[in-house]
Design a protein around this motif. Structure first.
Motif, PDB file in Angstrom:
ATOM      1  N   TYR A   8       0.835  -1.198   0.000  1.00 54.24           N
ATOM      2  CA  TYR A   8       0.000   0.000   0.000  1.00 54.24           C
ATOM      3  C   TYR A   8       0.873   1.253   0.000  1.00 54.24           C
ATOM      4  O   TYR A   8       2.024   1.221   0.448  1.00 54.24           O
ATOM      5  CB  TYR A   8      -0.928   0.008   1.223  1.00 54.24           C
ATOM      6  CG  TYR A   8      -0.184  -0.167   2.532  1.00 54.24           C
ATOM      7  CD1 TYR A   8       0.298   0.948   3.226  1.00 54.24           C
ATOM      8  CD2 TYR A   8       0.071  -1.429   3.057  1.00 54.24           C
ATOM      9  CE1 TYR A   8       1.000   0.794   4.408  1.00 54.24           C
ATOM     10  CE2 TYR A   8       0.776  -1.584   4.235  1.00 54.24           C
ATOM     11  CZ  TYR A   8       1.241  -0.478   4.913  1.00 54.24           C
ATOM     12  OH  TYR A   8       1.947  -0.630   6.074  1.00 54.24           O
ATOM     13  N   PRO A   9       0.332   2.363  -0.533  1.00 53.13           N
ATOM     14  CA  PRO A   9       1.075   3.623  -0.450  1.00 53.13           C
ATOM     15  C   PRO A   9       1.249   4.007   1.025  1.00 53.13           C
ATOM     16  O   PRO A   9       0.305   3.909   1.804  1.00 53.13           O
ATOM     17  CB  PRO A   9       0.163   4.629  -1.161  1.00 53.13           C
ATOM     18  CG  PRO A   9      -0.774   3.802  -1.987  1.00 53.13           C
ATOM     19  CD  PRO A   9      -0.932   2.516  -1.241  1.00 53.13           C
ATOM     20  N   SER A  10       2.455   4.425   1.368  1.00 54.21           N
ATOM     21  CA  SER A  10       2.716   4.707   2.783  1.00 54.21           C
ATOM     22  C   SER A  10       3.568   5.955   2.958  1.00 54.21           C
ATOM     23  O   SER A  10       4.114   6.493   1.996  1.00 54.21           O
ATOM     24  CB  SER A  10       3.412   3.502   3.429  1.00 54.21           C
ATOM     25  OG  SER A  10       4.635   3.245   2.776  1.00 54.21           O
ATOM     26  N   LEU A  11       3.662   6.363   4.190  1.00 52.32           N
ATOM     27  CA  LEU A  11       4.460   7.541   4.531  1.00 52.32           C
ATOM     28  C   LEU A  11       5.949   7.254   4.415  1.00 52.32           C
ATOM     29  O   LEU A  11       6.732   8.103   4.011  1.00 52.32           O
ATOM     30  CB  LEU A  11       4.123   7.999   5.954  1.00 52.32           C
ATOM     31  CG  LEU A  11       2.665   8.426   6.154  1.00 52.32           C
ATOM     32  CD1 LEU A  11       2.361   8.607   7.634  1.00 52.32           C
ATOM     33  CD2 LEU A  11       2.363   9.692   5.374  1.00 52.32           C
ATOM     34  N   THR A  12       6.350   6.042   4.799  1.00 52.65           N
ATOM     35  CA  THR A  12       7.728   5.577   4.681  1.00 52.65           C
ATOM     36  C   THR A  12       7.682   4.110   4.277  1.00 52.65           C
ATOM     37  O   THR A  12       6.679   3.431   4.513  1.00 52.65           O
ATOM     38  CB  THR A  12       8.488   5.703   6.014  1.00 52.65           C
ATOM     39  OG1 THR A  12       7.804   4.927   7.009  1.00 52.65           O
ATOM     40  CG2 THR A  12       8.598   7.140   6.477  1.00 52.65           C
ATOM     41  N   ALA A  13       8.743   3.622   3.682  1.00 52.33           N
ATOM     42  CA  ALA A  13       8.800   2.216   3.300  1.00 52.33           C
ATOM     43  C   ALA A  13       8.989   1.355   4.540  1.00 52.33           C
ATOM     44  O   ALA A  13       9.680   1.741   5.478  1.00 52.33           O
ATOM     45  CB  ALA A  13       9.947   1.990   2.319  1.00 52.33           C
TER      46      ALA A  13
END
Length: 165
Positions: free
Chosen positions: A49-54
């Motif tokens: 999912y798209p996230s703030l950090t990997a």
């Protein structure tokens, strides 16, 4: 060789979509209850999912529209969805929640039941208070993608969905 082929497939799939959004990508292994009673009792998957950090279990990036469309990926015979990391990460980079199904390694029928059951589980996760995916799943935009056996099951699922009852 498989890695090269999967990379080529992913590039082909996304070449016409446009430039990547360059989202960081999070991942989470899930075990959702199958609410339909058909297929496996637990729907095991890896979700990108798209996230703030990997990273694993990192917060979801807030979507400009509030929710993300979903792609459910059905793996090939003898494989698991979690083995298709590049495809999952690419989808998430483009702003999708990618659910890489890990069930039914060798059984077309079970995979079809699990793929169809996954929609109910996604809808349930979307409204589960305090759940990781609460309110971020665009339940009216869920698509299927498959490789090999998963592609055949995708076709079977579409045939069964369109059959009159």
């Amino acid at each position: 060789m498989r890695s090269l082929w999967v990379s080529a497939l992913a590039c082909t799939l996304f070449a016409t979509v446009g430039p990547a959004q360059n989202n960081q990508v999070g991942q989470l292994d899930v075990a959702w209850t199958n609410l339909t009673g058909a297929g496996t009792p637990v729907l095991d998957a890896r979700v990108h999912y798209p996230s703030l950090t990997a990273g694993v279990g990192v917060p979801i990036l807030p979507s400009p529209s509030g929710r993300y469309p979903v792609v459910v990926f059905l793996h090939g015979y003898g494989l698991l969805g979690s083995e298709y990391t590049r495809i999952g990460e690419t989808l998430a980079g483009f702003g999708f929640i990618a659910v890489m199904l890990n069930t039914a390694q060798f059984d077309y029928t079970v995979m079809e039941h699990d793929a169809r059951a996954l929609y109910s589980s996604l809808a349930d996760e979307n409204v589960r208070p305090g759940g990781f995916f609460e309110g971020v799943i665009q339940t009216d935009r869920v698509g299927l993608l498959g490789h090999s056996m998963g592609g055949a099951v995708l076709a079977l699922s579409l045939i069964h969905i369109s059959e009159p009852t």
